[in-house]
Structure formats: structure tokens, C-alpha cells
Design a protein around this motif. Structure first.
Motif, short mmCIF file in Angstrom:
data_model
loop_
_atom_site.label_atom_id
_atom_site.label_comp_id
_atom_site.label_asym_id
_atom_site.label_seq_id
_atom_site.Cartn_x
_atom_site.Cartn_y
_atom_site.Cartn_z
N CYS A 260 0.08 8.25 12.69
CA CYS A 260 0.25 8.95 11.40
C CYS A 260 0.76 7.98 10.35
O CYS A 260 1.56 8.35 9.49
N LYS A 261 0.30 6.75 10.42
CA LYS A 261 0.76 5.74 9.48
C LYS A 261 0.38 6.12 8.06
O LYS A 261 -0.76 6.48 7.78
N GLY A 262 1.35 6.07 7.17
CA GLY A 262 1.11 6.45 5.78
C GLY A 262 1.20 7.94 5.55
O GLY A 262 1.01 8.40 4.43
N GLY A 263 1.46 8.71 6.59
CA GLY A 263 1.54 10.15 6.47
C GLY A 263 2.87 10.68 6.93
O GLY A 263 3.80 9.94 7.20
N SER A 264 2.95 11.99 7.03
CA SER A 264 4.16 12.67 7.46
C SER A 264 3.90 13.37 8.79
O SER A 264 3.05 14.26 8.86
N ALA A 265 4.60 12.96 9.84
CA ALA A 265 4.46 13.57 11.15
C ALA A 265 5.38 14.78 11.23
O ALA A 265 6.61 14.64 11.22
#
Length: 423
Positions: free
Chosen positions: A126-131
Motif C-alpha cells: 500500500c505504498k503511497g496509500g493508507s492501509a
């Protein structure tokens, strides 16, 4: 023992910030569109994309189906009142038969995309995102990082150059709100992905990665040579994915299904004449695409500002038919809503005795007063050397495209807000 494949998850929080995404609301609900049903804050996604489109929905993980979206609504700068689109959207089956005739799986009902098969997001998943943390939906539910939420640039949204815009055309980049979950079933790893575009389109996709099954090798006529020379043949196989789509346009329900066909009727003065006709699909049934055929689900009561009934059109892309099963031949099946009809095949709900899947559901056939749309998208996987290892991600899926949901382009620039019809 089962051995298969799937892919990692990606995109959300840091990108939310860099893309300028906020969690702001979209104003009070319109009179004809009830406010979206509420869910717990931890299972709510409400994000405003850079172009001003706000998506709001509830999410949860189901032991079998994996990621489930519910109560999906949309608002935008020009149309600030949130309007409901979907009651629910979820995977309903993944049928995987091998060309050798010796192996076949139904991944959703026999295994599942939730619980022990749902992967905890880490690293580049989830790189660059919100897990997001939530229940994994298992028999003994665990709270883990299971949903990736992010904003991703989708490329050019539109471009218009004319005599009024010399050297400075109207152009805008688009963005998608992307939700992903990652499940591992045997050797395969699967990415359940939903892309909510800022123009109102919804894309449902299933990605597959992981690895080829080392125990499912075969003969040259049923596989492809993998490795040195021509000794080991990885077996060709199918992925027939089914989705269950429950519309709730403007919160009114009771949608109608229409089929459109355009046929050549004869020569014209310059090109062929093509006539388009439509019919209402009043009863349950299964349907297959032919050239220039498409379907829409339309609200009988909700209208846009031009007085046209709001609807969503089904758009399918690359799609392979698996002829060996009756349920994997049609592209789409429409059935009357019954809560116990949850899976396209392998349905074992005791409230639905004798109704094992869409073939049974459509046999009655009932009148479509509250239609459920079952979409099948097939992919015949003929392995290649590049599939080892890990296997590059390959996708299958479909789009739900707004048709007359708004009176003009949701993203149109203010200077063109009056361009509507012949004016």
C-alpha cells in the motif's frame, strides 16, 4: 492440496495528501436522494478527489467474498448533494478449471478471500496509500491492516480545443479513488480492486499474481513450455470471475433493466444506416453480448436536471467464455433480489434450497422488481516464461458507466456549464 496465485495491494494515504484529497463532506442530501446510510467510522471511506468529486461508502471483509462495498454514493462541486448509486458490490465466485481436465477450483465458496486467506498489508502493498485496519471477516476475526485506500492519477480526463480557445484548450487530469485488498489462495494471490473515478464511473477489477502451481504441469497440447527447453509444460487454465451488483440509484431502488441493440438496416448515401432499438428485460434471465449490444440499469423515478432517467451502463472489456459450464457462458445475468442468493455458483444458504447459483436463480423466472446484476468476466491464462516468478499482475473486470446520471459532464469547466444540447 490446492496451489494457485494473486497480487499485492497498492495506493492510498501519502498520495491522498499529495493529491490534495480531504475528507470533507459534500453538503446536505438532496430531497429526492436520502443521505447515505451511516456505518462505523472505521469502516467508512469518504474522500474528495482533486477535481471536487466526493465518494462515500461503507466497507467490510467477508469470510468468503472478501472486500464488500456498501452504500456507495457520489457528490461533486457542480452536484453537491450526495446521490446513492449502489447498495452493494462484491465478488460472487471465481471458477478456475485447468485445461488438463484434472483440476478445478471455486475459490470464493471453497476457500474464500477473507479470514485466513486475506493478507495483512505491509511493505509496498500500500505504498503511497493508507492501509486501513479492520476485521478480516474470519471465523475468529482479527483486526489487521486489510484495506488499501488511495488516490491515483488516471490520466487525461478531457481535452477540448476550438476557435474560442486558441492555444489554450480546455483540459483536465483525472483521479480515481482506489480500494484494494489482497488474498492468497494456494499459489495464486489475488487483488480485489475497485476504482471510483471522479467522473462517476466505477471499475471492478480482479488482479492475479503470485506463482504458477508447480504441481499442475501437463502435456504440450494443454500447456506451455516453462523453463529450459521443452520439458515442463505449465497447464493452461481459466479464471472466470463473477461479481454481484445491487443498485440503489438515488436511494429509490426498484430499478429496471434495458437492453439496447444497434443493427445495420441498409446502405445510406455515405455510410451504412444503423437503427438502435431497446427493450425492457422484465423477467429474470441470462444474456450474452453480440456486436453493438449493451445493457443499462435505470431508475424509474430519479431524473437528472434535463429530465432524463438516471442509469448506469454495463461495459465489459476483454472477456473469454468457458463453454464447459452453463453459468460461465452468459456475460450477465439479472435476477430478482433474494438475500439468500449470494454466490454465482456453490450457493449453500439453507434459506435458498435448490438454488445453487445463477442458473437456478434465473429458471423461475420472476419479475424483476428489484434486480441484481451478476457479471461474468473470463480470462484464459496460457502461461509464459515471464510468469516465473513472481507472476506479473494480470487483470480482468468491467466498468459501470453513468448514463444520464448528470445533465452534463460532472467535471466540465465553469465556462462550459451552459453547453447542454443544441445551444
Amino acid at each position: 492440496m490446492k496451489i494457485k496465485r494473486t497480487m499485492g495491494a497498492a495506493a492510498a494515504a501519502a498520495l491522498l495528501a499529495t493529491a490534495g484529497i480531504t475528507g470533507t463532506g459534500a453538503g446536505p442530501a438532496a430531497a429526492q436522494a436520502p443521505a447515505p446510510q451511516q456505518c462505523a467510522a472505521s469502516t467508512t471511506v469518504k474522500e474528495t478527489l482533486p477535481n471536487g468529486t466526493t465518494w462515500q461508502l461503507c466497507w467490510r471483509m467477508h469470510a468468503k467474498s472478501g472486500l464488500v462495498l456498501e452504500n456507495v454514493s457520489i457528490a461533486s462541486t457542480r452536484h453537491p448533494q450526495p446521490v446513492r448509486i449502489l447498495k452493494s458490490l462484491t465478488l460472487a465466485q471465481l471458477n478456475v478449471p485447468y485445461d488438463s481436465g484434472e483440476t478445478e477450483y471455486n475459490d470464493i465458496t471453497e476457500f474464500g478471500f477473507g479470514g485466513e486467506y486475506l493478507q495483512t498489508l505491509a511493505g509496498d502493498d500500500c505504498k503511497g496509500g493508507s492501509a486501513r485496519v479492520g476485521s478480516d471477516g474470519g471465523a475468529e476475526p482479527q483486526r489487521r491492516k486489510v484495506l488499501c485506500v488511495g488516490a491515483e492519477a488516471s490520466g487525461l480526463a478531457y481535452h477540448l480545443a476550438n476557435e474560442e480557445t486558441p492555444g489554450k484548450p480546455y483540459a483536465k487530469q483525472g483521479h480515481d479513488l482506489v480500494l484494494r485488498a489482497l488474498s492468497r489462495v494456494g499459489w495464486y494471490e489475488y487483488v480485489t480492486e475497485y476504482r471510483l473515478h471522479d467522473d462517476g464511473q466505477i471499475s471492478a477489477r480482479l488482479g492475479a499474481t503470485g506463482d504458477l502451481s508447480p504441481i499442475d504441469f501437463t502435456t504440450p497440447d494443454k500447456g506451455w513450455p516453462i523453463g529450459k527447453g521443452k520439458q515442463a509444460y505449465a497447464t493452461n487454465h481459466y479464471h472466470s470471475a463473477f461479481w454481484r451488483v445491487d443498485f440503489d440509484i438515488a436511494g429509490g431502488g426498484k430499478e429496471q433493466v434495458e437492453q439496447y441493440d444497434s443493427k445495420v438496416t441498409g446502405p445510406g448515401s455515405v455510410s451504412a444506416k444503423i437503427a438502435t432499438v431497446h427493450k425492457t428485460i422484465a423477467k429474470e434471465g441470462s444474456f450474452t453480448k453480440v456486436n453493438r449490444r449493451w445493457w443499462r440499469v435505470v431508475s424509474p423515478g430519479a431524473k437528472n436536471a434535463d429530465g432524463h432517467n438516471r442509469s448506469y451502463e454495463l461495459v465489459t472489456g476483454a472477456n473469454d467464455v468457458y463453454e464447459a459450464h452453463p453459468e460461465t457462458v452468459p456475460d450477465v445475468t439479472f435476477t430478482q433480489f433474494h438475500a439468500c442468493e449470494r454466490y454465482a455458483t456453490g450457493n449453500a444458504d439453507p434459506q435458498c434450497p435448490g438454488r445453487r447459483g445463477i442458473v437456478d436463480y434465473a429458471l423461475r423466472p420472476e419479475t424483476l422488481a428489484d434486480p441484481i446484476m451478476w457479471v461474468r468476466v473470463g480470462f484464459h491464462h496460457v502461461p509464459r516464461d515471464e510468469d516465473q516468478s513472481p507472476m506479473p499482475l494480470h487483470w480482468q473486470g468491467f466498468d459501470l458507466v453513468p448514463r444520464d446520471f448528470t445533465e452534463i459532464n460532472r467535471l466540465a469547466p465553469p465556462a462550459l456549464s451552459g453547453v447542454n444540447g443544441q445551444n
